[in-house]
Design a protein around this motif. Sequence first.
Motif, short mmCIF file in Angstrom:
data_model
loop_
_atom_site.label_atom_id
_atom_site.label_comp_id
_atom_site.label_asym_id
_atom_site.label_seq_id
_atom_site.Cartn_x
_atom_site.Cartn_y
_atom_site.Cartn_z
N ALA A 187 -11.93 4.35 8.21
CA ALA A 187 -10.59 4.43 8.80
C ALA A 187 -10.15 3.06 9.33
O ALA A 187 -8.99 2.65 9.16
N GLY A 188 -11.09 2.34 9.96
CA GLY A 188 -10.78 1.02 10.47
C GLY A 188 -10.43 0.03 9.37
O GLY A 188 -9.50 -0.77 9.51
N VAL A 189 -11.17 0.09 8.26
CA VAL A 189 -10.89 -0.81 7.13
C VAL A 189 -9.54 -0.49 6.50
O VAL A 189 -8.77 -1.39 6.15
N LEU A 190 -9.22 0.80 6.37
CA LEU A 190 -7.92 1.19 5.83
C LEU A 190 -6.78 0.69 6.73
O LEU A 190 -5.74 0.24 6.24
N LEU A 191 -7.01 0.76 8.04
CA LEU A 191 -5.99 0.27 8.98
C LEU A 191 -5.81 -1.24 8.84
O LEU A 191 -4.67 -1.74 8.88
N LEU A 192 -6.90 -1.96 8.66
CA LEU A 192 -6.80 -3.41 8.47
C LEU A 192 -6.04 -3.75 7.18
O LEU A 192 -5.29 -4.72 7.13
N CYS A 193 -6.24 -2.93 6.15
CA CYS A 193 -5.55 -3.17 4.87
C CYS A 193 -4.04 -3.00 5.00
O CYS A 193 -3.28 -3.55 4.19
N SER A 194 -3.59 -2.25 6.01
CA SER A 194 -2.16 -2.06 6.19
C SER A 194 -1.47 -3.34 6.64
O SER A 194 -0.23 -3.43 6.61
N ILE A 195 -2.25 -4.34 7.06
CA ILE A 195 -1.67 -5.63 7.46
C ILE A 195 -1.08 -6.34 6.25
O ILE A 195 -0.06 -7.03 6.35
N ILE A 196 -1.71 -6.17 5.08
CA ILE A 196 -1.25 -6.87 3.87
C ILE A 196 0.18 -6.47 3.50
O ILE A 196 1.04 -7.35 3.31
N PRO A 197 0.51 -5.18 3.37
CA PRO A 197 1.91 -4.83 3.08
C PRO A 197 2.87 -5.20 4.20
O PRO A 197 4.06 -5.41 3.97
N LEU A 198 2.34 -5.31 5.43
CA LEU A 198 3.18 -5.75 6.54
C LEU A 198 3.61 -7.20 6.32
O LEU A 198 4.75 -7.57 6.59
N VAL A 199 2.71 -8.01 5.77
CA VAL A 199 2.99 -9.42 5.52
C VAL A 199 3.84 -9.59 4.26
O VAL A 199 4.77 -10.40 4.22
N THR A 200 3.51 -8.81 3.21
CA THR A 200 4.19 -8.97 1.92
C THR A 200 5.45 -8.13 1.78
O THR A 200 6.17 -8.24 0.78
N SER A 201 5.72 -7.28 2.80
CA SER A 201 6.90 -6.40 2.79
C SER A 201 6.92 -5.49 1.56
O SER A 201 7.96 -5.28 0.93
N GLU A 202 5.77 -4.95 1.22
CA GLU A 202 5.66 -4.02 0.10
C GLU A 202 5.55 -2.59 0.62
O GLU A 202 5.22 -2.37 1.80
N PRO A 203 5.77 -1.60 -0.25
CA PRO A 203 5.99 -0.23 0.24
C PRO A 203 4.73 0.60 0.49
O PRO A 203 4.84 1.82 0.66
N ASP A 204 3.53 -0.02 0.55
CA ASP A 204 2.33 0.79 0.69
C ASP A 204 1.76 0.79 2.12
O ASP A 204 0.66 1.32 2.33
N MET A 205 2.49 0.26 3.11
CA MET A 205 1.97 0.22 4.47
C MET A 205 1.82 1.63 5.03
O MET A 205 0.81 1.97 5.66
#
Length: 492
Positions: A19-37
């Motif tokens: 769960a923690g790793v999945l939460l960290l991965c949500s940072i990437i779409p936050l930076v790239t403004s892509e729809p998978d956050m």
Amino acid sequence: MIHIRVIYRILSVLLAIEAGVLLLCSIIPLVTSEPDMFAFMASALITGCCAMLLSTFGKKGNRHDGISRRDGYVVVTLSWALFSFFGCLPFYISRFVPEFTNAFFETISGFTTTGASVISNVEILPHGLLFWRSLTQWFGGLGIVFFTVAVLPVFGIGDVRLFAAEAIGPTHGKLHPRISVSGRWILTVYAILTIACTIALKLVGMGFFDSINHALCTIATGGYSTRNASIGAFHSVAIENVITVFTFLSGINFSLLFFMLFKGRIGKMFYDTEFRSYFILTMSVAIIIAAVITASTGNGLWKSLHLSMFQVISLVTTTGFVTNDVYNWPAPVYMILSVMMCLGACAGSTTGGMKGARSIILFRALHNEFYRILHPNAVLPIRINHKVIPDSTRQTVFTFTICYVGLIATSWIIYMITGMNMSDAFYASTAIVSNTGTAVGSFDAANSFDTTLSWDVLSFAAKWYTCLLMLVCRLEIFAALLIFSPSFWKHL
């Protein structure tokens, strides 16, 4: 006896980490403004809630109760299945992989480092999903439970049994009396190789994001790529050479790499029987195939040697990276490559297949049997690194080999029943049982090289069977199949 509450507690820790790793991965779409956050955040929330639920069930599980061998096999098998189930949620929730079956297939293929993909066009995936897809292979390379034992020694005296249930290869050498310390040392080597591979790929012209993803999948010998045409998409000899070197290194026992990197004992590697066999076999087959493709295609010898070296190392380490040149090679080469990916590289590495140590034991046992015909009273021990292999280990190797070949034959029949022709079914079964994912026969050659070598052509039933097969073979057959035995559940 199986300690259910202890198992609940351990699984809750593992899912909390995911769960923690999945939460960290949500940072990437936050930076790239892509729809998978949202998909990552929702997946992390669902996984975290399930971890809390399991923690509640296992609240009375005492870490000092110990973990039995049965507990170890249950934890390892369930952790891989649960990680794949919750790990597929970002693909499914984001709707980039709208069918749950395909999302689960893609994820378990990642965690088992098989690399068989059902996504026909990976280049449409957002950066977050591409990174998570590569990260599943990196976590699966050394093992899900292994990472936890190495980073968080929370399982107390059960660490050894958990490690033994997940360890790859016929022998389980330790660098340190404490498994957690050995795990951290090996994890350090793993991380160093990953960072070095990332830097090397960046220096030879690959983009930073592509470099990270391909390094994760190279060191894990998984074979996922951010491009539809795999490594062939980059049209770079330098990139292929870097991949070849680091894939070869990842096929070496990580204990040997530790001694080489931190103790400076390079000679220890060349005194190792398994490494010498791995090196000699790989180089010899690469030279033979280079000669064959030079004669059949008219390529220069050096170009042929470069191509054959890349492909042989990619398949003997069960990585599965490909270039488009392989589909122009003579048909007999496919069979040689299939044999290589069945043999595999060294035990204690991230590779699949039978492993070199088992192959050495088998060939030496065969030699001894021929010699015994002439000398019936001869005492003929089998030695690896000057140590006599116990009869129990030899028996286990023989049993494993029978199961391994039996799984290939059974899967061959099952794939034919689901609609594949004979050759396609053979290459597919060989690729999955060896955890390679890239079939080198007509099953893949029939696809245009403009698209990923997709396993989406499998039927619904064949996909779920393949998921089970990937898990069983990644856990070295016995660990996964043991829990289906009625005797395993007696005297609970």
